[in-house]
Design a protein around this motif. Structure first.
Motif, PDB file in Angstrom:
ATOM      1  N   VAL A  82       0.837  -1.200   0.000  1.00  0.00           N
ATOM      2  CA  VAL A  82       0.000   0.000   0.000  1.00  0.00           C
ATOM      3  C   VAL A  82       0.872   1.250   0.000  1.00  0.00           C
ATOM      4  O   VAL A  82       2.095   1.182   0.150  1.00  0.00           O
ATOM      5  N   THR A  85       0.762   4.859   4.800  1.00  0.00           N
ATOM      6  CA  THR A  85      -0.484   4.912   5.574  1.00  0.00           C
ATOM      7  C   THR A  85      -0.492   6.025   6.611  1.00  0.00           C
ATOM      8  O   THR A  85      -1.566   6.410   7.093  1.00  0.00           O
ATOM      9  N   ASP A  86       0.669   6.542   6.977  1.00  0.00           N
ATOM     10  CA  ASP A  86       0.725   7.574   8.015  1.00  0.00           C
ATOM     11  C   ASP A  86       0.595   8.991   7.456  1.00  0.00           C
ATOM     12  O   ASP A  86       0.410   9.950   8.214  1.00  0.00           O
ATOM     13  N   GLU A 124      -6.781  10.089  -2.037  1.00  0.00           N
ATOM     14  CA  GLU A 124      -7.600   9.175  -1.248  1.00  0.00           C
ATOM     15  C   GLU A 124      -9.015   9.168  -1.821  1.00  0.00           C
ATOM     16  O   GLU A 124      -9.691  10.197  -1.835  1.00  0.00           O
ATOM     17  N   ARG A 169      -5.738   4.552  -1.652  1.00  0.00           N
ATOM     18  CA  ARG A 169      -4.748   5.606  -1.404  1.00  0.00           C
ATOM     19  C   ARG A 169      -3.538   5.349  -2.293  1.00  0.00           C
ATOM     20  O   ARG A 169      -2.984   4.255  -2.289  1.00  0.00           O
TER      21      ARG A 169
END
Length: 493
Positions: A82, A85-86, A124, A169
């Motif tokens: 992915v 994510t942060d 997103e 994302r």
């Protein structure tokens, strides 16, 4: 004495019986010779209710190193591939899909809303399934997203069920023209409208350029531009520099031609052309799934772009006064268009070389008899799984001897065309993710394996993919996380 005539009669009939038995047995044996292999082929073609795409067919290592641990589930799961994510999102959009009768809308329209973002932004997208019972996904066609964001049901995610939501994302690192569409029952959902445009703009826009978008799609067999039939009039003035972004969302080739001014092919499949030449009296063929950006300057009498079937775009006036111009006979040939530039890698020093030979033969596909597409002589799912390792330089030879044309689409990567029918490319690097391979043609393409995952490599005439013209590119050190079929009802094609 009473039995003698009976026995005599039996003996009299015996030769006929004896003569009949060999013919009967021959017929039985002949039938078995035909029926037993057919029954075996039918049985062996049946797909299980649920299966792992990573275990389909047979591994093809392309002459490179073999990973002895492949299939032992010691690698990175697809679901973990992915984006950051942060990191907070720079652009957020909710796309709600509805089914109205047999057609689909995204936020109430088809094509769905255009997603305009800037290169480097974290995008997103919240996908909401309002009422589609078969489930949905979104594939970001041409954007080399992380594998878990690729939107292929049963390969990179489960289909999003009715009333559910899924969040994508990704960070687009290349400016260009792209699009999004379903990859769940895609041969039906895309045709019926589950699609939209995605434009990634550069950090710094070129001043004074008038940008327009042309999304080509057939609704119920009727060709449209941006969902509308007929002529679209664009307010443009003489001297305006125009960049026209064209997206072919249909299953077949879409020729276009320009009247009133010379034009340039400034980008193909989201990659700029190096030093494009001016073009006159040649039409451009946009493959299914493909995109092209055209550049031209509007003269005093205006510019007309024809897409066939009476659909046109007119910029600042129609130089033909409404008379449909005759389409040029010749096509733009990108093999020698523009000027050469450095590729950033050496295809002559390839780590793996693969064949993708497209054919057709009778047989069974999931128990259905028919004339099906083949890959290297094999029917789906007994097709090659093309195995690569991260960092490999990969060369594919795509040979089409199937009797039909095929727009081939590789997910997650852009490849450069090296040659066609043995003739080397001499112009600008011709980068593609959607390549029209005509019957009888052979292309050699190359890319760097720099995006780990399990990636579809299929025909974007989507009924052809549904009929078995699909293979996959798989990285060593990656494990599958999803299954085709099963409870989510994953049906990528």
């Amino acid at each position: 004495m009473t039995e003698v005539p009976h026995r005599a009669g039996w003996r009299a009939r015996l030769p006929g019986v004896v003569r009949a038995r060999p013919r009967t047995w021959i017929a039985v044996v002949a039938s078995l010779v035909v029926l037993v292999p057919l029954a075996w082929m039918w049985q062996s073609s049946l797909l299980p209710d649920s299966y792992d795409m990573a275990e389909m067919g047979y591994p093809d290592w392309g002459g490179g190193p073999v990973d002895e641990h492949h299939g032992m589930h010691h690698g990175t799961p697809v679901k973990d591939l992915v984006a950051d994510t942060d990191r907070p999102a720079d652009f957020t959009e909710t796309l709600t899909v509805r089914r109205d009768g047999g057609d689909y809308t995204v936020n109430g329209t088809s094509p769905g809303p255009t997603i305009d973002v800037t290169v480097g932004q974290l995008v997103e997208i919240h996908l909401v399934n309002d009422n589609v019972p078969d489930g949905i996904t979104l594939h970001w066609h041409g954007v080399d997203v992380p594998n878990a964001e690729d939107g292929v049901a049963g390969v990179t995610q489960d289909a999003v069920d009715e009333g559910e939501e899924f969040v994508y994302r990704f960070v687009p690192d290349q400016a260009g023209t792209y699009w999004y569409h379903s990859h769940q029952v895609s041969h039906e959902q895309v045709r019926r409208g589950l699609l939209g445009a995605l434009v990634v703009h550069p950090d710094t826009e070129v001043a004074g350029v008038h940008e327009e978008l042309a999304v080509l799609h057939r609704y119920g067999g009727t060709p449209t531009i941006n969902g509308e039939e007929g002529t679209s009039e664009v307010d443009a003035r003489p001297g305006d520099q125009v960049r026209l972004r064209v997206i072919n969302t249909d299953n077949g080739l879409a020729p276009l031609w320009v009247t009133g001014a010379p034009y340039q092919v400034v980008a193909v499949d989201g990659r700029d052309v190096n030093e494009p030449d001016p073009i006159e009296d040649e039409k451009y063929p946009v493959p299914a799934g493909g995109r092209v950006d055209l550049g031209f300057v509007v003269p005093p009498d205006g510019v007309r772009v024809d897409f066939g079937a009476g659909n046109t775009m007119v910029f600042g006036g129609d130089p033909t006064d409404g008379d449909e111009p005759r389409a040029p006979e010749d096509f733009v040939d990108l093999l020698g268009y523009g000027q050469p530039a450095d590729l950033g890698f050496d295809p002559a020093d390839a780590d793996r070389r693969f064949d993708y030979r497209i054919g057709r033969r009778p047989g069974f596909l999931d128990g259905r008899p028919g004339l099906w597409w083949t890959v290297n002589g094999h029917l789906y799912p007994d097709v090659p799984m093309y195995m690569v390792s991260e960092g490999d330089v990969v060369v594919f030879t795509i040979d089409n001897g199937s009797g039909d044309n095929h727009p081939m689409h590789l997910h997650g990567h852009h490849a450069v065309v090296l040659s066609r029918n043995g003739e080397p490319a001499t112009g600008s690097p011709w980068w593609i993710d959607s390549l029209e391979v005509k019957d009888g043609e052979t292309f050699e393409i190359a890319f760097v394996a720099d995006n780990p995952g399990i990636w579809m490599d299929h025909c974007h005439n989507l009924p052809h993919a549904q009929q078995g013209l699909v293979a996959h590119l798989m990285y060593t050190g990656v494990d599958s996380s999803f299954r085709v079929g099963g409870k989510p009802g994953n049906q990528p094609e």
